[in-house]
Structure formats: structure tokens, C-alpha cells
Motif scaffolding. Structure first.
Motif, mmCIF file in Angstrom:
data_model
loop_
_atom_site.group_PDB
_atom_site.id
_atom_site.type_symbol
_atom_site.label_atom_id
_atom_site.label_comp_id
_atom_site.label_asym_id
_atom_site.label_seq_id
_atom_site.Cartn_x
_atom_site.Cartn_y
_atom_site.Cartn_z
ATOM 1 N N ILE A 67 -0.379 1.696 -4.995
ATOM 2 C CA ILE A 67 0.932 2.156 -4.493
ATOM 3 C C ILE A 67 1.536 1.131 -3.552
ATOM 4 O O ILE A 67 2.709 0.755 -3.685
ATOM 5 N N TYR A 68 0.752 0.645 -2.595
ATOM 6 C CA TYR A 68 1.315 -0.259 -1.592
ATOM 7 C C TYR A 68 1.377 -1.710 -2.070
ATOM 8 O O TYR A 68 1.952 -2.547 -1.405
ATOM 9 N N ARG A 69 0.789 -1.968 -3.206
ATOM 10 C CA ARG A 69 0.935 -3.294 -3.808
ATOM 11 C C ARG A 69 2.117 -3.342 -4.783
ATOM 12 O O ARG A 69 2.831 -4.349 -4.840
ATOM 13 N N GLU A 70 2.349 -2.232 -5.495
ATOM 14 C CA GLU A 70 3.314 -2.280 -6.597
ATOM 15 C C GLU A 70 4.532 -1.377 -6.419
ATOM 16 O O GLU A 70 5.540 -1.580 -7.086
ATOM 17 N N ASN A 71 4.434 -0.389 -5.537
ATOM 18 C CA ASN A 71 5.500 0.621 -5.503
ATOM 19 C C ASN A 71 6.213 0.771 -4.170
ATOM 20 O O ASN A 71 7.333 1.287 -4.142
#
Length: 832
Positions: free
Chosen positions: A486-490
């Protein structure tokens, strides 16, 4: 374009009122506006020419304009024999503009200082009206190619030749080019017109030309007036123009002045201001003089000391208001006789007073906000302005809750309602604004942060009872995702706002996860919003990115400020439109409902997959389309301002942003799309040939003295670029093997004049039997690309680069092959 529009409106208005000039003249590019008024060229042609003659085209990096506060006659002896500095504009006896290289301007400034003559370098690098733009004549020729000249209906004077415009269209084209490379002799033109018995000058458009006329004709009998001034409305100023014409004996439309048309000729009478004859004019009765409201120190806003004094007095007033509000709203001590009052009865004063609260939020006192930056940059990036840290909406309404509790000690925050946020609250600079509070009843206060947000806070001594303990969000979609993903891609959030611990269910109508608060104020509820945003990203097919703009109600069944621990949050979609997505949230801790959020509304943004991928993972993604190996195309594909603002922030560093903002509005996107394409071409070259990934903001695209773009950044050594744009399309190429050139042109019919100027007989022979519109465009593109590769452009002579051979879609000039492709109705060509 605004100048053209304003000039056109004023010119049309005056002509409609019967004011027809005896002759027209202009100043600098204003000469084209005068040409439009005279009928020399159609409005569309002038508009097209001005679009092509953008300031960037004439930008010459090593040049400066120098404004000098004296006449040219005084400067002329000192300029003689000096290289690289020229007269650009002779405005009036008290002002001229010189144009020179940086070194020449510095040297001449020393002369002016020695003679104590006021002078100032202007922040432009244009070579307008000087020999510095001679190398760009090919672009001017290109711009004039489509001009449609006509016989003038009104005589038009030239500030280049001090004579009437010629009648031959070829001579007009020649004069148009001279106009851009020779000085504007406006002072001499005014003298010449005066000698031609011109006594009335009306400026139709913006600027200070009336001042130049006044200075030039000082002591002579004349009248000069502007039809547009910033201190008056348009109609008022046009009435003044009409009045001035009336005074000069010109026939005007008196009804426009509010005066009935004269029925019969009457005997003239002496004008006596203040006499009943004047004061009884109905039109004068309607004129009302408004005295500006006097405020302490505001009359001295230009004085920095008085500004500081005014700011201090304002701050003192705010502090006084805040203290007074606290005193007025302090709890009323319960009298002994009322000791038996039931505990649920709110002990409130009968009336509460309005109050103000100064907010001071900065990265210094709220360092966690750096983790709520909208843009991911390289770790440790030196420039916080490029990260765009903002105050989250959840923080601001919790601050509202804190303020309400301060004003009514003893009460708790039960609900925050009707929450609206109007714009981002950026904290690159300290965010210092005033919250005003107005009580609607002793337990309900309306809080307003002007221009940014407002809400109502309901206070209470007791807690409500939740209407539900959970939401049905429907069948699971079987999607799994980890917080790391989530915190890498979104999500753009940094550690202080990364509170999604687990996603338990992504279902048809909502999402459930475990969240926690962190150091950042408002982080717990921000994470609830992140869950909803994540659900939109994972389940919608378009416009999947959304940001919160409004909340109907947040009700706290626990204490608002008690946010420790792990919370289960369920977001249930309640409404989905093309523009908004709305949901209700329920947050529980240890099985107990802590809060219910009703009507959390996100605005869906026009951000496609490419834009979002570049935002979340800029190292691996590009915005441009690779239309041929190494050739990148980016187009003006977005309609909303927010999308372009996002691209500007993502791709460009501070100097680049500053340059973009200095451009004329119609040039901003052209500049952006071509440089996005060039940065993407460069980044992909670095990634493929060297295995190095870079953020777009890590290097800069600059232009040399002749306007050729080059890369500036430690990782870009040995890489050459070329870029071009046409209408909504921009293309770029990068190479580490040597100089390259690229161009793009629209396929369209070319006139015989164009063909004669551009192509040799050999080239015309090569084109026989081919689609003329398409192949003339291919040849033109090839010549442009070849000239760019050489770093010279066409040098005003496109026939110098002769196409000697054609193989399939490739064209050879000398020993260089230029590949071309057809892309929709465009031809793109680039050197190998």
C-alpha cells in the motif's frame, strides 16, 4: 493573447460608438494590434502570429534588457563603437531600452553609474527588436507563412520606418521581419505624427503609452488619453475618452454620456465648474465618490516599517479578542443552592461571545507534516518546496475540536459537522491564519478558517449511543494487499501517517482494516480515509484517485483526543458518481464503537493510470508514449487544472517552475509537454543504457544562447536531447552517441510560396508521384530535425539543407538519415 483580446474589445467598443481613427500606430507587438484595427490582417491571422511569436522563441540566454532614464541622443555617443549592445526601444525623451549581452550591459551600466543616470536591468532574456534574434528568422518566416494580409481600411504607421505601411504584401512581410530585429522608434514616431498634424492620441489597450506621448510632446498643444486604466471601470473610462474627444471638438455620441442629443445649435457659453449648468447634469449626479475606509497603518502599506507596525497591531487585537473570549466563555461556577442539579444538565453560560484563534502551523512546530507531502521525492531531497507538504483535513477538524473545547472548558467534543475543505493548506512556509468562532447556541459553535475550511462543533457533557456496531459491506472480492504494498504503490504518506496495519476485507461495497494513529495529529482518521481511498483505487476502473473534500458528520462515542491503540475501521460506500465517492465509516476499539463518520466525501480526480503510476513510482514510470524506439511523445491530454499542477510539481524543480510561471498562459502547456517528453526520453535512456533510475525532478532542461535545449544534472553527462511541439503534441529524443534532432509537423497543404522558399528543384523531383501534403511535411520535418542536430536551425534558408535521397520513410541530407513516421495527422522525424 489577453492584450489582443483587450485591444479588440476596446477597439470594437470605440468604433461602435462612432469613433473612427484617422490613422493607427502601435508600440512593439502592439503594432500588430494596430494592424488588426486597420484591417491589415484578420484577427485570426494576428492571433496565430502572436501565438507563434512567443517570448520563449526569442529568448537569448546571454542577453539582458537595460532600461535607462534618459534620451537616446544622450546615450548615442557613449554607445558608438561598443559591441554587443543596441538600442531596442526608444520610448520617449526620458526613457530608452537597450539590449545587450550580459557583459556588454554590465560594462555600459558602469558608464551610466559614472554619469549618475538611472538605469535598471530588466528580468528578461529576450532579443526582441535587436540583431540578437536574426538567427531566429526562420521561425518568423514560418509564422508569417500563414498570414493573410489585406488592404488597410485605416492608414497604419510603422515605428520601424516612421512611414505608412507599404501596400505590397511582400513588402509588408519584409517590414514585419524588420520590425522584430530593428529598434522601436516610438519617440520619433510621435514627433512625426505631430508633424503630420495629429493632435489627439487615444491608446486602445493596456500599458503606459500615454506617458511616453506626454513626455515626447511636452510643452506642445495636444491631448492623449488611455481607453483602459486599472483604477476605473471600462465604461467609465470610455466615457472619459468620449469626453476628451468632445472637448477637442470631435463629434461623439452624447447619449452614451447620459446627455440627450443636441436638438439645435446653441450659442457657446463659458464653462464654469460648480455652476448649476454643470452640477445639474444628470450624468454627473450619478457619479459618487467613495472614500476608502481608513484603517490604521493601511495607508502606508508601501512602507515596510508601517507594514510591520500594522501586523503587530493586528496580532495584538487577535490576542485581546482571544483572551476576552476565554474570559467571557469561562464556565459559570455552580451556586451552592444548585448543588443538586442533575449531572447531565450542561452548565453553560446563557450566552457565548464570538472569538478568534490564531493558527501557527509549520514544519518546525509540527515536523510530522513532512510525512503528509503530496509528492514523493528522492529520499533526503533538499528542497521541501518540491514535496508539497500539506495539513491533512483530519488534522484541521481535530484542531477545530480543540479550539471549541478551549472556549468551553468542561465540555467534550461530541460531533464535528458540516466539514468543508476548500483548498490545500501548504506548510512549506508557516501556515498562519485566523479561525473565527461564532456560537449558534451555548453548545454549538461554527468555526471558519477563511478560504480554507469550516465546520460546526457540537459540545456535550455526555456521550451519544451509536446506531450501529458494524456495517455490511457485501461479498468479498478476494483482493489481498499488504501495508508494505500500500505505501509503496498506492499512498503518498510517510511514516508518521502510515497507520494501516492490515486489510481484512476488500468487498463489493466497502473495506475493513486495522488502523492506528501515530505521531501526526489527525493521523488516525487520516488512515480511515486512506482505507476508503485504497478501496476506490482497487475497485474502480477510471478516475480512481480521490481526495477528501467534505464530511457531513463525525460523532465521537469515545473521547476525540484518546486515539491510542488499534482500531478496526469499516468503510461502506453510500454513493458513487462521476465526480464524487461518498462513504460512512465506523471505528471500533476493543469491540466498542469509538466514532462513526457519516458522509465522508472524496472528489475523484482526472488522474489516469500513467499519471498515478508516475506519482507513486516515478523511478520506473513515464508519462509519455514511446511512439518509436527512443522517441517519446506527450500530448496535452488533460482538461483539469489540478492535473497540470500535479505534473508541474512532479516533473520540474524550482527554477523550472519559476520559468514556467513567467510564461504567457497560452505558452505554459507547450513548454510543459515538450519538456515532459524530453525528461522521459532521458530517464528511459539512463535506465536502459546505464541501469540508473532517476526522478524527473533530479535534472533540468535548459537552453543555450541560441535556444538549443540541453540537460543540466550530474547524471546527464554525454547525453544530447532534442524536442519539438506542434499544437497539442510534443516529441523528444535523447542520445548518448552524439547530437540529435527531432521535429513534428501537422500534415497540411503548403502554398506555392512556401514550396518556393523551402524546396530545391531536386527535392521537387524526388516528391513527384507522392502524396504532396504528406511528403512535403516529411521533407520539412527532416530539414528542421537536421538543423536542430547541427544546433543551427534553418538559418533562414531551408533550401541549404537539401534532401538528396529517400528510402521508404527515411530521408537523407548530406550523410545523415532522418527517419519519419506518420502519427495520426502528424509527421514526426528524427536524426539517426
Amino acid at each position: 493573447m489577453k492584450l489582443l483580446e483587450k485591444s479588440r474589445i476596446l477597439d470594437s467598443a470605440l468604433k461602435k460608438l462612432g469613433v473612427k481613427p484617422d490613422m493607427n500606430a502601435g508600440h512593439s507587438l502592439g503594432e500588430w494590434l494596430a494592424g488588426r484595427s486597420s484591417g491589415l490582417a484578420s484577427e485570426a491571422s494576428v492571433l496565430q502570429l502572436l501565438t507563434r511569436l512567443n517570448p520563449e522563441l526569442f529568448e537569448v540566454k546571454n542577453t539582458r534588457f537595460l532600461a535607462v532614464g534618459c534620451g537616446y541622443d544622450q546615450l548615442k555617443p557613449w554607445l558608438e563603437g561598443r559591441p554587443d549592445i543596441y538600442l531596442s526601444i526608444d520610448n520617449c525623451p526620458q526613457q530608452v531600452i537597450l539590449c545587450g549581452t550580459v557583459e556588454a550591459v554590465e560594462d555600459f551600466s558602469a558608464v551610466l553609474r559614472a554619469h549618475q543616470i538611472f538605469h535598471q536591468q530588466l528580468p528578461f532574456q529576450s532579443g526582441f527588436h535587436s540583431p540578437f534574434v536574426k538567427d531566429k528568422l526562420d521561425r518568423i518566416l514560418d509564422g508569417l507563412e500563414t498570414m493573410e494580409f489585406r488592404q488597410t481600411g485605416i492608414p497604419l504607421w510603422s515605428a520601424t520606418t516612421l512611414d505608412l505601411y507599404p501596400e505590397s504584401f511582400d513588402e509588408i512581410r519584409s517590414l514585419s521581419i524588420e520590425h522584430l530585429v530593428k529598434p522601436v522608434r516610438f519617440r520619433e514616431l510621435i514627433d512625426k505624427l505631430y508633424a503630420e498634424n495629429v493632435r489627439m492620441f487615444v491608446q486602445v489597450g493596456s500599458g503606459g503609452l500615454v506617458g511616453f506621448v506626454d513626455d515626447t510632446l511636452k510643452g506642445k498643444s495636444y491631448s492623449a488619453i488611455a481607453s483602459n486604466v486599472p483604477i476605473r471601470g471600462g465604461l467609465q473610462q470610455i466615457q472619459r475618452v468620449m469626453a476628451a474627444l468632445f472637448v477637442e471638438g470631435k463629434a461623439i455620441d452624447l447619449t452614451f454620456m447620459g446627455v440627450g442629443a443636441q436638438q439645435t445649435a446653441r450659442k457657446p457659453m463659458k464653462l464654469q465648474l460648480g455652476s448649476p449648468f454643470v452640477t445639474s447634469f444628470d450624468s454627473l449626479k450619478k457619479i459618487t465618490v467613495h472614500q476608502p475606509k481608513k484603517e490604521l497603518a493601511l495607508d502606508d502599506v508601501a512602507n515596510p516599517v508601517m507594514r510591520a507596525l500594522s501586523a503587530n497591531l493586528h496580532e495584538i487585537a487577535l490576542v485581546q479578542s482571544e483572551i476576552a473570549g476565554l474570559i467571557r466563555n469561562r464556565p459559570v461556577a455552580a451556586p451552592a443552592a444548585r448543588a443538586n442539579v442533575r449531572p447531565e444538565t450542561i452548565k453553560q453560560p446563557a450566552q457565548r461571545a464570538p472569538f478568534k484563534k490564531q493558527l501557527d502551523v509549520s514544519l518546525q512546530n509540527s515536523p510530522w507534516l513532512i510525512d503528509h507531502s503530496l509528492l514523493k521525492q528522492k529520499p533526503g531531497w533538499h528542497c521541501v518546496e518540491d514535496m508539497d507538504p500539506v495539513i491533512p483535513m483530519t488534522m484541521i477538524f481535530e484542531v477545530f475540536g480543540d479550539i471549541a473545547r478551549e472556549q468551553a472548558p468542561g465540555l467534550r467534543v461530541q460531533k464535528i459537522m458540516a466539514i468543508k475543505v476548500f483548498q490545500w493548506m501548504n506548510v512549506v512556509e508557516p501556515f498562519r491564519e485566523t479561525v473565527t468562532g461564532e456560537w449558534k447556541n451555548p453548545a454549538l459553535v461554527y468555526l471558519d478558517l477563511d478560504k480554507y475550511a469550516n465546520a460546526e462543533v457540537q459540545l456535550s457533557e455526555t456521550k451519544g449511543v451509536p446506531e450501529a456496531t458494524g456495517y455490511d459491506i457485501g461479498e468479498s472480492l478476494g483482493i489481498t494487499i499488504t501495508p508494505e504494498q500500500i505505501y509503496r504503490e498506492n499512498m503518498f504518506h510517510g511514516p508518521a501517517y502510515q497507520g494501516i496495519r492490515e486489510v481484512k476485507s476488500i468487498a463489493r461495497n466497502g473495506i475493513t482494516g486495522l488502523i492506528s494513529g501515530s505521531a501526526g495529529k489527525g493521523s488516525l482518521l487520516d488512515n480511515a480515509g486512506q482505507l476508503f481511498g485504497l478501496w476506490l483505487q482497487l475497485t474502480l476502473t477510471k478516475d480512481r484517485i480521490a481526495f477528501p473534500v467534505k464530511i457531513n458528520e463525525v460523532e465521537f462515542y469515545g473521547e476525540m483526543e484518546d486515539q491510542a491503540g488499534i482500531f478496526e475501521c469499516t468503510c461502506r460506500l453510500t454513493e458513487l458518481t462521476d465526480e464524487f465517492a461518498t462513504a460512512d465509516f465506523i471505528l471500533k476499539r476493543d469491540g466498542e464503537v469509538w466514532s462513526i463518520i457519516r458522509g465522508w466525501q472524496n472528489r475523484r480526480l482526472e488522474i489516469d493510470d500513467k499519471l498515478w503510476n508516475v506519482s507513486m513510482a516515478p523511478l520506473q514510470n513515464v508519462l509519455s508514449e514511446e511512439v518509436a524506439p527512443g522517441v517519446f511523445l506527450f500530448r496535452n491530454a488533460y482538461q483539469r487544472v489540478v492535473s497540470w499542477d500535479f505534473i508541474l510539481k512532479r516533473y520540474f524543480n524550482q527554477p523550472e517552475k519559476q520559468h514556467q510561471r513567467s510564461l504567457m498562459p497560452n505558452k505554459k502547456k507547450e513548454w510543459m509537454i515538450s519538456r515532459v517528453a524530453a525528461k522521459d526520453a532521458t530517464r528511459m535512456l539512463l535506465l536502459r543504457s546505464r541501469g540508473e533510475a532517476y526522478f524527473p525532478i533530479e535534472f533540468e532542461i535548459r537552453s543555450d544562447g541560441v535556444g538549443k535545449p540541453f540537460l543540466d544534472g550530474p547524471m546527464t553527462g554525454g547525453i544530447h536531447i532534442s524536442l519539438a511541439h506542434k499544437n497539442l503534441e510534443a516529441v523528444a529524443i535523447a542520445s548518448d552517441k552524439g547530437p540529435v534532432g527531432i521535429d513534428i509537423e501537422e500534415i497540411q497543404p503548403r502554398s506555392s510560396g512556401f514550396t518556393e522558399i523551402v524546396f530545391t528543384p531536386l527535392e521537387m523531383a524526388l516528391l513527384e508521384g507522392r502524396d504532396q501534403d504528406e511528403w512535403m511535411t516529411r521533407c520539412w520535418v527532416a530539414k528542421e530535425a537536421f538543423g536542430k542536430m547541427l544546433g543551427k536551425g534553418l538559418m533562414g534558408n531551408p533550401r541549404a539543407y537539401q534532401i538528396e535521397e529517400i528510402k521508404e520513410n527515411a530521408l537523407r541530407i548530406q550523410d545523415t538519415w532522418i527517419n519519419t513516421i506518420k502519427h495520426f495527422n502528424y509527421i514526426i522525424g528524427w536524426t539517426n
